[in-house]
Design an enzyme around this catalytic site. Structure first.
Site, mmCIF file in Angstrom:
data_model
loop_
_atom_site.group_PDB
_atom_site.id
_atom_site.type_symbol
_atom_site.label_atom_id
_atom_site.label_comp_id
_atom_site.label_asym_id
_atom_site.label_seq_id
_atom_site.Cartn_x
_atom_site.Cartn_y
_atom_site.Cartn_z
ATOM 1 N N ASP A 159 0.927 -1.152 -0.451
ATOM 2 C CA ASP A 159 0.236 0.310 0.250
ATOM 3 C C ASP A 159 0.729 1.711 0.452
ATOM 4 O O ASP A 159 2.088 0.743 0.331
ATOM 5 C CB ASP A 159 -0.999 0.037 1.378
ATOM 6 C CG ASP A 159 -1.900 0.526 1.057
ATOM 7 O OD1 ASP A 159 -1.667 1.689 0.023
ATOM 8 O OD2 ASP A 159 -2.715 0.468 2.083
ATOM 9 N N LEU A 194 -2.384 4.639 -8.025
ATOM 10 C CA LEU A 194 -3.480 5.060 -7.595
ATOM 11 C C LEU A 194 -2.678 6.300 -6.486
ATOM 12 O O LEU A 194 -3.809 7.916 -6.728
ATOM 13 C CB LEU A 194 -3.974 3.996 -6.000
ATOM 14 C CG LEU A 194 -5.027 4.805 -5.753
ATOM 15 C CD1 LEU A 194 -6.212 3.319 -5.171
ATOM 16 C CD2 LEU A 194 -4.776 5.220 -4.416
ATOM 17 N N ASP A 219 -10.979 2.740 -3.738
ATOM 18 C CA ASP A 219 -11.277 1.267 -2.603
ATOM 19 C C ASP A 219 -12.708 1.125 -3.772
ATOM 20 O O ASP A 219 -13.176 2.199 -3.220
ATOM 21 C CB ASP A 219 -10.918 2.077 -1.328
ATOM 22 C CG ASP A 219 -9.647 1.077 -0.738
ATOM 23 O OD1 ASP A 219 -8.840 2.122 -2.032
ATOM 24 O OD2 ASP A 219 -10.262 1.323 0.177
HETATM 25 C C1 GAL Z 1 -5.889 1.416 1.395
HETATM 26 C C2 GAL Z 1 -6.719 0.749 0.100
HETATM 27 C C3 GAL Z 1 -7.419 -0.924 0.833
HETATM 28 C C4 GAL Z 1 -6.811 -1.477 1.750
HETATM 29 C C5 GAL Z 1 -6.455 0.001 3.136
HETATM 30 C C6 GAL Z 1 -6.217 -0.941 4.543
HETATM 31 O O1 GAL Z 1 -5.488 2.261 1.327
HETATM 32 O O2 GAL Z 1 -6.632 0.455 -0.947
HETATM 33 O O3 GAL Z 1 -7.425 -1.723 -0.599
HETATM 34 O O4 GAL Z 1 -5.603 -2.459 1.734
HETATM 35 O O5 GAL Z 1 -6.158 0.627 2.604
HETATM 36 O O6 GAL Z 1 -6.440 -0.041 4.953
#
Ligand code: GAL
Length: 430
Positions: A159, A194, A219
């Site tokens: 991430d 992203l 998301d």
């Molecule tokens: C977001 C990510 C999600 C999930 C989440 C966890 O940034 O895009 O898919 O992993 O963090 O905190």
């Protein structure tokens, strides 16, 4: 043009622009299960032991995946998302799983998952902290990559929270190298673009060389508006992102939320069909222990999975829109084409669409064989360019078909299709 030159032109038209990350993985879009959308950061194992982020959850999911046909259908990776680690690294600076929720540790869990013939995915972050506030990997890329390799992990979702945007690319590239240096093949799932889009247009050549798939957009949520926003974003950026996809590296529009609470069955069919057309990773986020038979049947539909996993590895495009319909098309191996017709009108009843109006229909040439896959499987037999086939599409539903030309002048048609339909920037207006 000589035959050889002609062949080169055809090959270059058919291959993605850049080299893929050379780790031998993700030659087809990844299939599996990922906890985030359905189970989020539920760490309350005292009151919700069945649904909290714990080793039990992944073990149970793996058991079901083997017993209920998921593995056989192709779903292979069981993936942990955020909230698995302890808030402190160990004395050697290594990440460690929360001891209460993962008493056996990740290595044991990986062994269990492997004993079922499945693979284990884990999650970390390129910056200081994960999005949910657990320790990030910044300053620890080599150590964390080695730890994951020592645990026999098979996939890393990396991430991009809490990271200086100017160092984002460097961070993703360094982790890619660190994973490679472990010598263990670890599929590398990134969120690099992203986090970069708000600043500048990402460099998809570099991304494809670094990652096996990459998130571009927000998301996914368990709602039709979320699915629509992902499709709209993808179509709006398709000229930039589609050429980057191919064996070894894929655009990732996020998880399948089929089998949860927010989508009607027609909308679930739309997600499944369009994710297959987009050559997306098929990572389900749902509760496989308790899923309705129709959703299960849809997720395990072999004909749709075959489109997703097609060996040519070309991502599809939105090729036409108008009259509240969208047409999406994906070229498939053996000269075939998949056509999805999405009815975007969220009122009224089923509406008819003349499949001959789909730009790719010209691939039919003088004759073709047509199979309808959604909403029902139906062999439509031999058709011609002139056939008038009206498919009925429910509000927010999708009709999915494959077209196989039966034509001696296929070469000419195929070229026409590639240059005329897929490289064209403007949509056909229906
Ligand atoms: C977001 C990510 C999600 C999930 C989440 C966890 O940034 O895009 O898919 O992993 O963090 O905190």
């Amino acid at each position: 043009m000589s035959r050889a030159a002609c062949l080169l032109v055809i090959i270059s038209l058919m291959s993605p622009a850049a080299e893929a990350l050379d780790n031998g993985l993700a030659l087809k879009p990844t299939m599996g299960w990922l906890h985030w959308e359905r189970f989020m950061c539920n760490i309350d194992c005292d009151t919700d032991p069945n649904n909290c982020i714990s080793e039990r959850l992944y073990m149970q999911m793996a058991d079901v995946m083997v017993k209920e046909g998921w593995k056989e259908a192709g779903y292979e990776y069981v993936c942990i998302d955020d909230c698995w680690p302890s808030h402190q690294r160990d004395a050697q600076g290594r990440l460690q799983a929360d001891p209460k929720r993962f008493p056996g540790g990740i290595k044991k869990l990986a062994d269990y998952i492997h004993s079922k013939g499945l693979k284990l995915g884990i999650y970390a972050d390129v910056g200081d902290k994960t999005c949910a506030g657990y320790p990030g990997s910044l300053g620890y890329y080599e150590k964390d990559a080695q730890t994951f390799a020592d645990w026999d992990v098979d996939l890393l979702k990396f991430d991009g929270c809490f990271m200086n945007r100017a160092l984002l690319g460097e961070g993703y590239i360094n982790m890619s190298k660190a994973l490679n240096n472990t010598g263990r093949p670890i599929l590398y799932s990134c969120e690099w673009p992203l986090y970069e889009w708000p600043l500048k247009q990402p460099n998809y050549t570099a991304i494809r060389e670094t990652c096996n798939h990459w998130r571009n957009f927000d998301d996914v949520f368990d709602s039709w508006s979320s699915i629509k926003s992902i499709l709209d974003w993808t179509a709006a950026h398709q000229d930039i992102i589609v050429p980057a996809a191919g064996p070894g590296g894929w655009n990732d529009p996020d998880m399948l939320v089929i089998g949860n609470f927010g989508l009607s069955h027609d909308q679930q069919e739309s997600q499944m069909a369009l994710w297959a057309i987009m050559a997306s990773p098929l990572l389900m986020s749902n509760d496989l222990r308790d899923i309705c038979p129709r959703s299960k049947e849809l997720l395990q539909n072999k004909r749709i999975i075959d489109i997703s996993q097609d060996s040519m590895g070309k991502q599809g495009y939105r090729t036409a829109k108008g009259n509240d319909f969208e047409v999406w098309e994906r070229p498939l191996s053996k000269n075939r084409l998949a056509i999805a017709v999405l009815n975007k009108l969220e009122t009224g009843g089923p509406r008819g669409f003349n499949i001959g109006a789909a730009p790719g229909w010209k691939i039919c040439g003088s004759q073709c064989n047509v199979t309808q896959i959604l909403p029902q499987y139906k062999e439509m037999g031999v058709q011609t360019q002139q056939s008038k086939i009206i498919v009925s599409v429910n509000p927010s539903g999708t009709a999915l078909l494959t077209v196989t030309p039966i034509s001696s002048d296929f070469r000419r048609l195929h070229k026409l299709n590639w240059q005329g339909t897929f490289v064209r920037r403007k949509h056909t207006i229906l």
